[in-house]
Design a protein around this motif. Structure first.
Motif, PDB file in Angstrom:
ATOM      1  N   PRO A  57      54.266  97.296  62.865  1.00  0.00           N
ATOM      2  CA  PRO A  57      55.168  98.432  62.691  1.00  0.00           C
ATOM      3  C   PRO A  57      55.701  98.662  61.279  1.00  0.00           C
ATOM      4  O   PRO A  57      56.291  99.695  61.023  1.00  0.00           O
ATOM      5  CB  PRO A  57      56.319  98.119  63.642  1.00  0.00           C
ATOM      6  CG  PRO A  57      56.298  96.649  63.789  1.00  0.00           C
ATOM      7  CD  PRO A  57      54.861  96.243  63.653  1.00  0.00           C
ATOM      8  N   ASP A  58      55.510  97.732  60.355  1.00  0.00           N
ATOM      9  CA  ASP A  58      55.972  98.019  58.997  1.00  0.00           C
ATOM     10  C   ASP A  58      54.876  98.744  58.232  1.00  0.00           C
ATOM     11  O   ASP A  58      53.703  98.659  58.562  1.00  0.00           O
ATOM     12  CB  ASP A  58      56.405  96.738  58.270  1.00  0.00           C
ATOM     13  CG  ASP A  58      55.240  95.808  58.024  1.00  0.00           C
ATOM     14  OD1 ASP A  58      54.543  95.984  57.003  1.00  0.00           O
ATOM     15  OD2 ASP A  58      55.021  94.909  58.852  1.00  0.00           O
ATOM     16  N   ILE A  59      55.256  99.481  57.217  1.00  0.00           N
ATOM     17  CA  ILE A  59      54.313 100.336  56.500  1.00  0.00           C
ATOM     18  C   ILE A  59      53.159  99.554  55.887  1.00  0.00           C
ATOM     19  O   ILE A  59      52.019  99.989  55.918  1.00  0.00           O
ATOM     20  CB  ILE A  59      55.027 101.216  55.453  1.00  0.00           C
ATOM     21  CG1 ILE A  59      54.104 102.303  54.922  1.00  0.00           C
ATOM     22  CG2 ILE A  59      55.580 100.385  54.312  1.00  0.00           C
ATOM     23  CD1 ILE A  59      53.728 103.336  55.930  1.00  0.00           C
ATOM     24  N   PHE A  60      53.430  98.374  55.355  1.00  0.00           N
ATOM     25  CA  PHE A  60      52.358  97.601  54.736  1.00  0.00           C
ATOM     26  C   PHE A  60      51.447  96.994  55.794  1.00  0.00           C
ATOM     27  O   PHE A  60      50.242  96.909  55.601  1.00  0.00           O
ATOM     28  CB  PHE A  60      52.933  96.530  53.802  1.00  0.00           C
ATOM     29  CG  PHE A  60      53.682  97.133  52.656  1.00  0.00           C
ATOM     30  CD1 PHE A  60      53.033  97.855  51.680  1.00  0.00           C
ATOM     31  CD2 PHE A  60      55.055  97.007  52.573  1.00  0.00           C
ATOM     32  CE1 PHE A  60      53.724  98.443  50.634  1.00  0.00           C
ATOM     33  CE2 PHE A  60      55.765  97.584  51.531  1.00  0.00           C
ATOM     34  CZ  PHE A  60      55.098  98.302  50.563  1.00  0.00           C
ATOM     35  N   GLY A  61      52.024  96.598  56.920  1.00  0.00           N
ATOM     36  CA  GLY A  61      51.210  96.087  58.018  1.00  0.00           C
ATOM     37  C   GLY A  61      50.322  97.168  58.598  1.00  0.00           C
ATOM     38  O   GLY A  61      49.152  96.954  58.884  1.00  0.00           O
ATOM     39  N   ALA A  62      50.882  98.369  58.760  1.00  0.00           N
ATOM     40  CA  ALA A  62      50.102  99.489  59.282  1.00  0.00           C
ATOM     41  C   ALA A  62      48.985  99.848  58.304  1.00  0.00           C
ATOM     42  O   ALA A  62      47.854 100.121  58.711  1.00  0.00           O
ATOM     43  CB  ALA A  62      51.001 100.692  59.528  1.00  0.00           C
ATOM     44  N   GLN A  63      49.282  99.827  57.018  1.00  0.00           N
ATOM     45  CA  GLN A  63      48.261 100.126  56.014  1.00  0.00           C
ATOM     46  C   GLN A  63      47.147  99.097  56.083  1.00  0.00           C
ATOM     47  O   GLN A  63      45.966  99.448  56.059  1.00  0.00           O
ATOM     48  CB  GLN A  63      48.873 100.137  54.622  1.00  0.00           C
ATOM     49  CG  GLN A  63      47.852 100.359  53.516  1.00  0.00           C
ATOM     50  CD  GLN A  63      48.502 100.328  52.154  1.00  0.00           C
ATOM     51  OE1 GLN A  63      49.531 100.947  51.944  1.00  0.00           O
ATOM     52  NE2 GLN A  63      47.898  99.627  51.236  1.00  0.00           N
ATOM     53  N   GLY A  64      47.510  97.825  56.176  1.00  0.00           N
ATOM     54  CA  GLY A  64      46.496  96.774  56.287  1.00  0.00           C
ATOM     55  C   GLY A  64      45.662  96.928  57.538  1.00  0.00           C
ATOM     56  O   GLY A  64      44.439  96.741  57.512  1.00  0.00           O
ATOM     57  N   SER A  65      46.293  97.294  58.643  1.00  0.00           N
ATOM     58  CA  SER A  65      45.565  97.511  59.890  1.00  0.00           C
ATOM     59  C   SER A  65      44.573  98.656  59.743  1.00  0.00           C
ATOM     60  O   SER A  65      43.423  98.559  60.184  1.00  0.00           O
ATOM     61  CB  SER A  65      46.531  97.824  61.037  1.00  0.00           C
ATOM     62  OG  SER A  65      47.362  96.730  61.314  1.00  0.00           O
ATOM     63  N   LEU A  66      45.007  99.745  59.128  1.00  0.00           N
ATOM     64  CA  LEU A  66      44.112 100.887  58.916  1.00  0.00           C
ATOM     65  C   LEU A  66      42.949 100.519  58.008  1.00  0.00           C
ATOM     66  O   LEU A  66      41.812 100.931  58.245  1.00  0.00           O
ATOM     67  CB  LEU A  66      44.890 102.063  58.330  1.00  0.00           C
ATOM     68  CG  LEU A  66      45.787 102.808  59.301  1.00  0.00           C
ATOM     69  CD1 LEU A  66      46.716 103.749  58.545  1.00  0.00           C
ATOM     70  CD2 LEU A  66      44.973 103.570  60.323  1.00  0.00           C
TER      71      LEU A  66
END
Length: 85
Positions: A57-66
């Protein structure tokens, strides 16, 4: 980030004082500052669910997931944004 948000808070406060409805879509840590202006706070992870479903749910985690989902691990932020549009 607060550095991007803070300059807009006096504008939001003034608009609210003039009777306008002001909305922010932001992270939880900025809720108090936003609500202090009289503006309405909306939590990004609840509104933009398509960005966070099944992702961190954090922006950097979401970016890494994408990046992992689309095989773009080696791309920088700007490259990633342009490819995911």
């Amino acid at each position: 980030a607060s550095g991007h948000l803070n300059p807009s808070l006096p504008v939001a406060r003034a608009l609210v004082a003039m009777g306008h409805r002001v909305h922010y879509l932001c992270r939880e840590q900025m809720r108090a500052a936003i609500e202090d202006t009289g503006a309405e706070f909306h939590l990004d992870t609840e509104v933009e669910t398509e960005l966070y479903d099944g992702r961190e749910p954090d922006i950097f985690g979401a970016q890494g997931s994408l990046q992992r989902e689309y095989g773009l691990e080696g791309d920088g932020v700007m490259q990633l944004r342009s490819k995911l549009r």
